[in-house]
Design an enzyme around this catalytic site. Structure first.
Site, PDB file in Angstrom:
ATOM      1  N   LYS A 126      -4.855  -1.968   8.796  1.00  0.00           N
ATOM      2  CA  LYS A 126      -3.911  -0.971   8.608  1.00  0.00           C
ATOM      3  C   LYS A 126      -2.724  -1.112   9.479  1.00  0.00           C
ATOM      4  O   LYS A 126      -2.815  -1.686  10.635  1.00  0.00           O
ATOM      5  CB  LYS A 126      -4.524   0.520   8.871  1.00  0.00           C
ATOM      6  CG  LYS A 126      -4.153   1.778   8.282  1.00  0.00           C
ATOM      7  CD  LYS A 126      -4.659   1.776   6.698  1.00  0.00           C
ATOM      8  CE  LYS A 126      -3.874   2.885   5.987  1.00  0.00           C
ATOM      9  NZ  LYS A 126      -4.606   3.081   4.852  1.00  0.00           N
ATOM     10  N   ASP A 166       0.827   3.927   2.179  1.00  0.00           N
ATOM     11  CA  ASP A 166       0.048   5.251   2.579  1.00  0.00           C
ATOM     12  C   ASP A 166       1.028   6.443   2.882  1.00  0.00           C
ATOM     13  O   ASP A 166       2.127   6.318   2.214  1.00  0.00           O
ATOM     14  CB  ASP A 166      -0.613   4.790   4.070  1.00  0.00           C
ATOM     15  CG  ASP A 166      -1.826   5.774   4.293  1.00  0.00           C
ATOM     16  OD1 ASP A 166      -2.806   5.397   3.821  1.00  0.00           O
ATOM     17  OD2 ASP A 166      -1.654   6.644   5.168  1.00  0.00           O
TER      18      ASP A 166
HETATM   19  O1  2IT Z   1      -6.044   4.115   2.350  1.00  0.00           O
HETATM   20  C1  2IT Z   1      -5.890   3.159   1.460  1.00  0.00           C
HETATM   21  O2  2IT Z   1      -6.774   2.554   0.850  1.00  0.00           O
HETATM   22  C2  2IT Z   1      -4.526   2.845   0.938  1.00  0.00           C
HETATM   23  N1  2IT Z   1      -3.365   3.540   1.800  1.00  0.00           N
HETATM   24  C3  2IT Z   1      -4.040   1.761   0.336  1.00  0.00           C
HETATM   25  C4  2IT Z   1      -4.026   0.544   0.699  1.00  0.00           C
HETATM   26  C5  2IT Z   1      -3.669  -0.661  -0.228  1.00  0.00           C
HETATM   27  O3  2IT Z   1      -3.689  -1.855   0.457  1.00  0.00           O
HETATM   28  O4  2IT Z   1      -3.278  -0.413  -1.220  1.00  0.00           O
END
Ligand code: 2IT
Length: 444
Positions: A126, A166
């Protein structure tokens, strides 16, 4: 060398002082998997849990940019590369004033188990920045994204780490980030997901988190002999996840009566349907981060500085951010007859709310319910690798299959008499695969 759960948590808090969101996320997982961990000395000998709570790599960097008035601005950028046991690090970027290392560590930790649940080969990561898109112009957002990627590009890649969106990062931001990556690397690859359809994106990716959450809620309801049709639903947020969830709930015959923003919530008794759903996209694009204009536009009620959980509904689907349902909210929902809460946001409920909901209704956590978003990101990666685009039906069918599998995994690992403990089911189900892969790969 046996540690008990309290020692484990005390040790974690000592090593990561002040990271309260991260502690909350770890405690929730540890509480579910500890019994399983204790029964498996081979996991303990390999210190699997101790390794799991330590990110493989954390990158923090300065993001300088120049605003429209010519003033220099400084933000902080992050990428937490949490766990690559199952595949390249995968997870979104969050641009929001509230972003801290603790928040990104909680999200990256959760992402590892969520991605494992999807059945696709993705590790967990993340990232993001404390940059707030609120009130920024398009040009400012572009310059920020370019500066952010000018550092991030050296740490990511289609086989290394694949970021996505996100909160605060949608199609526009992914475009600017992708353009800068391509320019710096001179490579057109699937290094980001959530791309535009014309340049490597997947159909259904924008809708996927919301659609997947509703498919999951539908499986929960079917187990109880019920259906979304005819149910009244409270949704929070008004971004991409809320938009996708509302579209699917409408299609399946349910009625959504609330939305919310940092300024308060909307109560639209008639239901949020038709043009009102598409209006959410316009509202988002204004970069003002307020939901009140919806009330003026459509004559609905706006309640300032409150959350939507005080409205009587059958189902609740938090679609905004962490800890948006506390114990008092949970009690209010139950008092008003709400029977099911499916968390489409990440860690949408506080720990006290989760304990209470667990005793009083069917509750499922974000890492299971909202996994459809990253699952379709995984499908976008597959399509990019093959250099083809699947039609809408193909992606939707796969998404439906994945959500069904995740629900089954939760039921298998979370059976508790007649009830399903979805928290335990999701945590243990996600944990086992990661743990086995880490064991197989040795002490790395
Ligand atoms: O919290 C999540 O799963 C997302 N923001 C999507 C992450 C993604 O790599 O599509």
């Amino acid at each position: 060398m046996k540690t008990d759960i309290n020692d484990f948590i005390a040790n974690l808090e000592r090593r990561t002082p002040g990271e309260k969101e991260f502690h909350q996320a770890v405690e929730e997982v540890i509480g579910s998997v500890w019994e399983f961990y204790e029964k498996n000395p081979r996991y303990q000998r390999a210190k699997i849990l101790e390794r799991m709570v330590e990110p493989e790599r954390v990158i923090m960097f300065r993001v300088p940019w120049v605003d429209d008035r010519g003033e220099v601005q400084i933000n902080r950028g992050y990428r937490v590369e949490f766990n690559s046991a199952l595949g390249p690090y995968k997870g979104g970027l969050r641009f929001h004033a509230s972003v801290t290392l603790s928040i990104l560590k909680f999200l990256g930790f959760e992402q590892t188990f969520k991605n494992s649940l999807t059945t696709l080969p993705m590790g967990g990561g993340k990232g993001g920045s404390d940059f707030s898109p609120k009130g920024k112009t398009d040009g400012e957002i572009m310059r920020f994204c370019q500066s952010f990627m000018t550092e991030l590009y050296r740490h990511i890649g289609p086989n290394t780490d694949v970021p996505a969106g996100d909160i605060g990062v949608g199609g526009r931001e992914i475009g600017y980030l992708f353009g800068q990556y391509k320019r710096l690397k001179n490579e057109f690859t699937g290094v980001l997901t959530g791309k535009g359809l014309a340049w490597g994106g997947s159909l259904i990716r924008p809708e996927a988190t919301g659609f997947g959450a509703v498919y999951f809620a539908q499986h929960m309801l079917h187990r109880l002999g019920k259906d979304i049709e005819g149910q009244t639903v409270a949704v929070s947020g008004f971004g991409n996840v809320a938009w996708g969830a509302i579209s699917k709930i409408n299609e399946l015959g349910g009625k959504v009566v609330t939305l919310s923003g940092p300024d308060g919530y909307i109560y639209d008794k008639e239901g949020i349907t038709g043009d009102k759903v598409e209006y959410l996209l316009e509202l988002r694009a204004t970069n003002n981060d307020i939901v009140e204009p919806y009330a003026q536009e459509f004559g609905a009620r706006f309640v300032a500085d409150k959350r939507p959980w005080e409205v009587p509904v059958d189902l609740a689907m938090p679609c905004a951010t962490e800890n948006e349902v506390d114990l008092a909210d949970a009690k209010e929902l139950v008092k008003n007859g709400c029977k099911l809460l499916a968390e489409a946001s990440n860690m949408g409920c506080t720990a006290a709310a989760v304990d209470y909901l667990h005793e009083t209704m069917d509750y499922a956590p974000g890492k299971a319910v909202n996994a459809g978003g990253v699952a379709v990101s995984g499908l976008e990666m597959s399509q990019n690798s093959m250099r083809i685009n699947w039609p809408r039906e193909e992606v939707d069918t796969r998404l439906k299959g994945i959500m069904k599998d995740i629900h089954e995994t939760c039921v298998n690992y979370g059976k508790n008499g007649e009830k399903i403990d979805y928290v335990k089911g999701a945590n243990v189900g996600g944990f086992v695969k990661v743990a086995e892969a880490m064991l197989a790969q040795g002490v790395v």
